[in-house]
Design a protein around this motif. Structure first.
Motif, PDB file in Angstrom:
ATOM      1  N   LEU A  51       0.816  -1.212   0.000  1.00 21.49           N
ATOM      2  CA  LEU A  51       0.000   0.000   0.000  1.00 21.49           C
ATOM      3  C   LEU A  51       0.852   1.265   0.000  1.00 21.49           C
ATOM      4  O   LEU A  51       0.332   2.358   0.206  1.00 21.49           O
ATOM      5  N   GLY A  52       2.160   1.126  -0.201  1.00 23.10           N
ATOM      6  CA  GLY A  52       3.062   2.262  -0.059  1.00 23.10           C
ATOM      7  C   GLY A  52       2.964   3.280  -1.181  1.00 23.10           C
ATOM      8  O   GLY A  52       2.448   3.002  -2.265  1.00 23.10           O
ATOM      9  N   GLY A  53       3.473   4.487  -0.908  1.00 21.73           N
ATOM     10  CA  GLY A  53       3.516   5.550  -1.905  1.00 21.73           C
ATOM     11  C   GLY A  53       3.254   6.899  -1.275  1.00 21.73           C
ATOM     12  O   GLY A  53       2.456   7.026  -0.344  1.00 21.73           O
ATOM     13  N   VAL A  54       3.920   7.947  -1.774  1.00 24.14           N
ATOM     14  CA  VAL A  54       3.723   9.303  -1.273  1.00 24.14           C
ATOM     15  C   VAL A  54       2.276   9.725  -1.510  1.00 24.14           C
ATOM     16  O   VAL A  54       1.693   9.454  -2.574  1.00 24.14           O
ATOM     17  N   ASN A  55       1.661  10.382  -0.522  1.00 23.62           N
ATOM     18  CA  ASN A  55       0.262  10.811  -0.588  1.00 23.62           C
ATOM     19  C   ASN A  55       0.035  11.742  -1.779  1.00 23.62           C
ATOM     20  O   ASN A  55       0.677  12.784  -1.910  1.00 23.62           O
ATOM     21  N   VAL A  56      -0.914  11.359  -2.647  1.00 23.61           N
ATOM     22  CA  VAL A  56      -1.189  12.132  -3.864  1.00 23.61           C
ATOM     23  C   VAL A  56      -1.715  13.523  -3.546  1.00 23.61           C
ATOM     24  O   VAL A  56      -1.431  14.489  -4.258  1.00 23.61           O
ATOM     25  N   GLY A  57      -2.496  13.664  -2.471  1.00 27.08           N
ATOM     26  CA  GLY A  57      -3.125  14.943  -2.177  1.00 27.08           C
ATOM     27  C   GLY A  57      -2.409  15.784  -1.149  1.00 27.08           C
ATOM     28  O   GLY A  57      -2.964  16.776  -0.666  1.00 27.08           O
ATOM     29  N   SER A  58      -1.178  15.428  -0.806  1.00 25.21           N
ATOM     30  CA  SER A  58      -0.499  16.126   0.289  1.00 25.21           C
ATOM     31  C   SER A  58       0.105  17.470  -0.117  1.00 25.21           C
ATOM     32  O   SER A  58       0.253  18.354   0.719  1.00 25.21           O
ATOM     33  N   ARG A  59       0.446  17.636  -1.405  1.00 30.43           N
ATOM     34  CA  ARG A  59       1.101  18.866  -1.848  1.00 30.43           C
ATOM     35  C   ARG A  59       0.683  19.210  -3.278  1.00 30.43           C
ATOM     36  O   ARG A  59       0.137  18.380  -4.000  1.00 30.43           O
ATOM     37  N   ARG A  60       0.982  20.438  -3.701  1.00 28.31           N
ATOM     38  CA  ARG A  60       0.759  20.828  -5.094  1.00 28.31           C
ATOM     39  C   ARG A  60       1.621  19.974  -6.005  1.00 28.31           C
ATOM     40  O   ARG A  60       2.741  19.604  -5.649  1.00 28.31           O
ATOM     41  N   TRP A  61       1.121  19.683  -7.186  1.00 28.94           N
ATOM     42  CA  TRP A  61       1.843  18.808  -8.114  1.00 28.94           C
ATOM     43  C   TRP A  61       2.888  19.586  -8.921  1.00 28.94           C
ATOM     44  O   TRP A  61       2.706  19.873 -10.100  1.00 28.94           O
ATOM     45  N   THR A  62       3.971  19.939  -8.272  1.00 27.91           N
ATOM     46  CA  THR A  62       5.100  20.489  -9.000  1.00 27.91           C
ATOM     47  C   THR A  62       5.788  19.352  -9.754  1.00 27.91           C
ATOM     48  O   THR A  62       5.487  18.173  -9.543  1.00 27.91           O
ATOM     49  N   ARG A  63       6.695  19.693 -10.625  1.00 26.44           N
ATOM     50  CA  ARG A  63       7.420  18.655 -11.358  1.00 26.44           C
ATOM     51  C   ARG A  63       8.159  17.732 -10.389  1.00 26.44           C
ATOM     52  O   ARG A  63       8.182  16.499 -10.577  1.00 26.44           O
ATOM     53  N   ARG A  64       8.729  18.310  -9.335  1.00 24.05           N
ATOM     54  CA  ARG A  64       9.454  17.500  -8.355  1.00 24.05           C
ATOM     55  C   ARG A  64       8.514  16.559  -7.598  1.00 24.05           C
ATOM     56  O   ARG A  64       8.837  15.388  -7.390  1.00 24.05           O
ATOM     57  N   VAL A  65       7.337  17.063  -7.191  1.00 31.23           N
ATOM     58  CA  VAL A  65       6.387  16.237  -6.443  1.00 31.23           C
ATOM     59  C   VAL A  65       5.868  15.100  -7.324  1.00 31.23           C
ATOM     60  O   VAL A  65       5.735  13.963  -6.864  1.00 31.23           O
ATOM     61  N   LYS A  66       5.570  15.391  -8.584  1.00 29.69           N
ATOM     62  CA  LYS A  66       5.082  14.340  -9.478  1.00 29.69           C
ATOM     63  C   LYS A  66       6.135  13.245  -9.660  1.00 29.69           C
ATOM     64  O   LYS A  66       5.801  12.058  -9.721  1.00 29.69           O
ATOM     65  N   LYS A  67       7.388  13.644  -9.700  1.00 30.51           N
ATOM     66  CA  LYS A  67       8.455  12.661  -9.787  1.00 30.51           C
ATOM     67  C   LYS A  67       8.494  11.790  -8.533  1.00 30.51           C
ATOM     68  O   LYS A  67       8.689  10.568  -8.608  1.00 30.51           O
ATOM     69  N   GLN A  68       8.292  12.407  -7.366  1.00 32.57           N
ATOM     70  CA  GLN A  68       8.263  11.654  -6.108  1.00 32.57           C
ATOM     71  C   GLN A  68       7.074  10.703  -6.052  1.00 32.57           C
ATOM     72  O   GLN A  68       7.194   9.559  -5.603  1.00 32.57           O
ATOM     73  N   LEU A  69       5.905  11.170  -6.496  1.00 29.44           N
ATOM     74  CA  LEU A  69       4.710  10.332  -6.515  1.00 29.44           C
ATOM     75  C   LEU A  69       4.937   9.098  -7.376  1.00 29.44           C
ATOM     76  O   LEU A  69       4.556   7.979  -7.001  1.00 29.44           O
ATOM     77  N   HIS A  70       5.543   9.296  -8.515  1.00 30.23           N
ATOM     78  CA  HIS A  70       5.800   8.193  -9.439  1.00 30.23           C
ATOM     79  C   HIS A  70       6.866   7.253  -8.888  1.00 30.23           C
ATOM     80  O   HIS A  70       6.666   6.035  -8.800  1.00 30.23           O
ATOM     81  N   HIS A  71       7.980   7.815  -8.465  1.00 30.08           N
ATOM     82  CA  HIS A  71       9.107   6.991  -8.015  1.00 30.08           C
ATOM     83  C   HIS A  71       8.751   6.173  -6.778  1.00 30.08           C
ATOM     84  O   HIS A  71       9.108   4.993  -6.685  1.00 30.08           O
TER      85      HIS A  71
END
Length: 296
Positions: free
Chosen positions: A64-84
């Motif tokens: 069930l792991g993964g960075v919370n999708v709704g925790s921050r604005r989707w900057t390019r860096r955050v989207k990379k973290q969400l994916h990785h």
């Protein structure tokens, strides 16, 4: 049954571990920190380190792991973290399971209804529906593909495509409750977009079903059988709290507040759990009113 759970400290994971243990299952919690309890085992997906010795005899694994999708604005860096955070951990865990002398029977990996998004209008979507476009749709497709090593090793892989999970203390309801309790809540945009909620209670029951029922494999929408418009969800929530429902939140306000993620919130996904219900699963909370009442 001996079950390993990664992401066991999150909103869904905490409830799942409690549900599994109350049903008499032996749970191994895969954690990133040093073990603090007898049922914890440390793993490090960044380093590719999985404690195989602690997974001996495990019949089912849930990720069930993964960075919370709704925790921050989707900057390019955050989207990379969400994916990785999703693809790396899933690939490492799925690959590690193939190295066990006796492999688990089933690997249940989280996914999301965002795979159909971001906006399909009134189209009724089930597991036979094709994927959509946009960031979340591509993310979910990559996420599900990352479990390929387990599939290739003849482990039954189930993808739990979660809807908006609603429960006490967290999930989709958490950011809405303060406003609605103050009588300031309203629907998003025109309110006609479909939401597909599911109670935390039924989410845990569905995951247990996928673990315990032999023969489950492939994608399963974990959403209540009665999707509802955002306007109706807001009306029911306000009524259950005995508060007025005020003016809608305009789309441009959401865009200012949360950026690109607003397109996903303002989109419409009318998702139904066809494969779960056909497999014999019955929801305790089939509609918005029952879901909201259970959460409150």
């Amino acid at each position: 049954m001996r079950v390993a759970v990664a992401g066991s400290s999150g909103f869904i994971g905490t409830a799942l571990v409690a549900g599994l243990e109350s049903a008499g299952h032996d749970v191994v919690r895969l954690v990133r920190h040093a073990p603090a309890a007898a049922n914890e085992a440390q793993w490090d997906p960044e380093q590719g380190a999985v404690p195989l010795a602690h997974l001996a005899g495990v019949e089912a694994v849930v990720h069930l792991g993964g960075v919370n999708v709704g925790s921050r604005r989707w900057t390019r860096r955050v989207k990379k973290q969400l994916h990785h955070s999703r693809i790396r951990s899933t690939t490492v865990l799925a690959s590690a399971l193939t190295g066990l002398a006796i492999r688990p029977r089933v690997f249940v990996c989280a996914s999301a209804m965002g795979i159909y998004g971001p906006d399909r209008g009134r189209e009724l979507l089930d597991e036979e529906s094709g994927p959509g476009d946009g960031f979340l749709a591509r993310l979910c497709q990559d996420w599900e593909h990352a479990a390929a090593p387990a599939r290739a090793a003849d482990i039954a892989v189930c993808h739990a495509r979660f809807g908006l999970v609603v429960g006490p203390g967290g999930g989709a309801l958490k950011p809405l409750l303060p406003l609605f309790r103050l009588g300031l809540g309203g629907h998003f945009g025109n309110g006609e977009q479909f939401w597909s909620p599911v109670s935390l209670h039924d989410t845990v029951r569905a995951l247990r079903f996928l673990i315990e029922q032999h023969g489950c494999v492939g994608p399963y929408n974990v959403t209540a059988p009665e999707p509802v418009t955002n306007g109706e969800f807001s009306r029911v929530l306000a009524a259950e709290l005995h508060r007025p429902r005020l003016l809608p939140v305009p789309g441009f306000i959401l865009e200012i507040a949360i950026g690109q993620a607003s397109s996903e919130l303002l989109g419409s996904l009318r998702v139904v759990p066809t494969r779960l219900t056909e497999a014999g699963f019955e929801f305790d909370h089939p509609d918005a009113r029952a879901i909201i009442r259970a959460a409150l």
